[in-house]
Design an enzyme around this catalytic site. Structure first.
Site, PDB file in Angstrom:
ATOM      1  N   HIS A 159       4.058   2.555  -6.071  1.00 44.21           N
ATOM      2  CA  HIS A 159       4.614   3.706  -5.376  1.00 44.21           C
ATOM      3  C   HIS A 159       3.595   4.429  -4.521  1.00 44.21           C
ATOM      4  O   HIS A 159       3.940   5.046  -3.510  1.00 44.21           O
ATOM      5  CB  HIS A 159       5.200   4.708  -6.380  1.00 44.21           C
ATOM      6  CG  HIS A 159       5.742   5.945  -5.726  1.00 44.21           C
ATOM      7  ND1 HIS A 159       4.995   7.079  -5.525  1.00 44.21           N
ATOM      8  CD2 HIS A 159       6.941   6.186  -5.164  1.00 44.21           C
ATOM      9  CE1 HIS A 159       5.719   7.982  -4.896  1.00 44.21           C
ATOM     10  NE2 HIS A 159       6.902   7.472  -4.666  1.00 44.21           N
ATOM     11  N   CYS A 160       2.316   4.372  -4.865  1.00 43.04           N
ATOM     12  CA  CYS A 160       1.335   5.276  -4.256  1.00 43.04           C
ATOM     13  C   CYS A 160       0.725   4.784  -2.951  1.00 43.04           C
ATOM     14  O   CYS A 160       0.937   5.373  -1.892  1.00 43.04           O
ATOM     15  CB  CYS A 160       0.221   5.574  -5.266  1.00 43.04           C
ATOM     16  SG  CYS A 160       0.793   6.507  -6.698  1.00 43.04           S
ATOM     17  N   ILE A 161      -0.058   3.715  -3.011  1.00 44.82           N
ATOM     18  CA  ILE A 161      -0.884   3.345  -1.858  1.00 44.82           C
ATOM     19  C   ILE A 161      -0.059   2.950  -0.628  1.00 44.82           C
ATOM     20  O   ILE A 161      -0.423   3.311   0.483  1.00 44.82           O
ATOM     21  CB  ILE A 161      -1.885   2.232  -2.233  1.00 44.82           C
ATOM     22  CG1 ILE A 161      -2.690   2.646  -3.468  1.00 44.82           C
ATOM     23  CG2 ILE A 161      -2.836   1.974  -1.084  1.00 44.82           C
ATOM     24  CD1 ILE A 161      -3.673   1.602  -3.927  1.00 44.82           C
ATOM     25  N   ASP A 169       1.940   6.920   0.171  1.00 45.02           N
ATOM     26  CA  ASP A 169       1.301   8.235   0.287  1.00 45.02           C
ATOM     27  C   ASP A 169       0.662   8.512   1.639  1.00 45.02           C
ATOM     28  O   ASP A 169       0.800   9.625   2.172  1.00 45.02           O
ATOM     29  CB  ASP A 169       0.260   8.413  -0.820  1.00 45.02           C
ATOM     30  CG  ASP A 169       0.893   8.429  -2.202  1.00 45.02           C
ATOM     31  OD1 ASP A 169       2.129   8.317  -2.282  1.00 45.02           O
ATOM     32  OD2 ASP A 169       0.156   8.526  -3.193  1.00 45.02           O
TER      33      ASP A 169
END
Length: 447
Positions: A277-279, A282
């Site tokens: 989900h993050c890299i 974001d």
């Protein structure tokens, strides 16, 4: 005029005595570990998820996340302090509400905050004085006070006086054996000093170290900065991989040698694209918000372009190697993708580059299957709906030999690489899995 401190003092007392009831909204990869940590710290916890089936499985003590054992779930339920529900009726009875819902991107790579907005509106229906609301979902700097706060204040209650609002970015690293929710330092920022102090007191009872910052905006920026740092450096090594490959130089050998320098270098590794989900997500939250201030984030966007392009680079290399070895390219070729999860030894397929690889292979006429010991069936996803329900192919010598090529997308420890090395006609390895294990198949290409 100083804000009325009595609701804050009452809440701080409940927190210090472990009597504050903590509601965790969203029982996924962030919310469920947090809920368990809170129970283990002695707090009464209400876990909420809109997925009724997931709620039923958690209530039965079943293992719903691979790296969280069923025994831990059962122990939390046995305390009598852990309840789970799909209903929102109990939110008003919670002293603290922590929002751990998804914040994806649209197809145009713009923030999609519908889950956060819907959750804030639901909380507002039962918001009462003395509650602490904490947002943990990753988002752009300003979301907590520009999006969540106005919704909650539509009730007539005022942030910092009647209720308290904070942001604390999640820092989960699924499957990491060295760090867990309780041992990873927690950054917290409040909408005002009182909210910041309450959030700090809350997390001090849950984790080993709390890092207070001056505002919710700063806390939101911390999370984005951490993942932009990783995205940019991964893009750098992905680009270096392409350059060095043209020169006949192995990027993995270069990085392993460079990391021996005891200062000024931190190893990052190339791959077939970014997942989780993050890299992958974001950095685009910040580039979107920066446009509001007429600022172009060219460096971040370039890194995003490089990383987003990597699945195409890998499939191009796969096609070229098939053409060189069998004179056929991808059309009609049978390809086995090893690994569907976005990282090794987890069952999480969110934003996994393996899914994009499968789609690209299919689009170019290949016949693609996958093997993943942790993902027996591909779940439905917003970006790859056509792959939903696709089953994992069992590994055996005859099966491997029947494929024209094996493409390593995720280097799970549980995969029998020796078996693959012995029977595959062609291996395209994006993770350096075979070299790390000392295996030297006859037909192997690093991509």
């Amino acid at each position: 005029m100083q804000p009325d401190a009595s609701p804050a003092l009452q809440l701080k007392g409940l927190i210090s005595e472990r009597r504050a009831r903590i509601g965790v909204i969203g029982l996924g990869y962030v919310g469920l570990p947090l809920a368990l940590v809170a129970v283990e710290a002695g707090f009464p916890v209400l876990g909420h998820d809109i997925n009724a089936r997931r709620v039923a499985e958690i209530a039965a003590g079943k293992q719903v996340i691979r790296y969280i054992p069923a025994e831990r779930m059962e122990a939390a339920l046995a305390t009598g302090r852990f309840e789970v529900t799909a209903s929102v009726d109990a939110f008003g009875g919670c002293d603290v509400l922590v929002i751990c819902v998804p914040t994806p991107l649209t197809r145009q790579r713009e923030p999609e905050l519908s889950f956060v907005v819907a959750t804030a509106r639901t909380i507002a229906t039962s918001l009462r004085p003395g509650q602490l609301i904490v947002l943990e979902s990753t988002t752009w700097p300003g979301t907590t006070v520009e999006v969540v706060k106005p919704i909650l204040e539509e009730t007539g209650l005022v942030s910092g006086r009647d209720f308290f609002l904070a942001f604390s970015p999640e820092r989960e690293d699924p499957g990491n054996p060295s760090y867990s929710t309780a041992t990873i330092p927690k950054v917290v920022g409040g909408d005002g000093a009182v909210a910041g102090e309450l959030a700090e007191a809350l997390y001090a009872g849950l984790v080993e170290r709390v890092v207070p910052v001056s505002s919710t905006q700063t806390a939101e920026a911390v999370k984005l900065t951490e993942n932009i740092f990783r995205a940019v450096n991964i893009a750098l090594v992905n680009e270096l991989k392409t350059v060095y490959a043209a020169m006949g130089i192995d990027i993995w050998e270069v990085i392993d040698a460079a990391r021996t320098k005891p200062f000024g270098f931190m190893p990052f590794y190339p791959g077939p694209g970014l997942g989780g989900h993050c890299i992958p997500i974001d950095p685009f939250y910040l580039t979107w918000k920066a446009r509001e201030f007429d600022i172009e984030t060219r460096f971040i966007e370039l890194a995003g372009q490089i990383n987003t392009r990597m699945p195409y680079v890998v499939v191009d290399r796969l096609a070229a190697e098939l053409d060189a070895s069998a004179g056929r390219g991808l059309s009609g070729a049978r390809i086995l993708v090893l690994g569907a999860a976005y990282k090794k030894d987890v069952d999480d397929t969110r934003e996994s580059p393996a899914l994009k690889l499968m789609e690209l292979i299919d689009e170019r006429g290949g016949l693609c299957e996958y093997h993943d010991p942790h993902v027996p069936v591909l779940p439905p996803t917003r970006r790859h709906p056509r792959l939903a329900g696709k089953p994992s192919t069992p590994l055996d010598a005859a099966t491997i030999a029947g494929f024209d090529a094996v493409l390593v997308a995720t280097d799970h420890e549980a995969i029998d690489y020796a078996l693959v090395a012995a029977h595959a006609r062609l291996i395209v390895d994006t993770r350096n899995a075979f070299a790390r294990l000392g295996l030297t198949p006859q037909r192997i290409v690093k991509a």
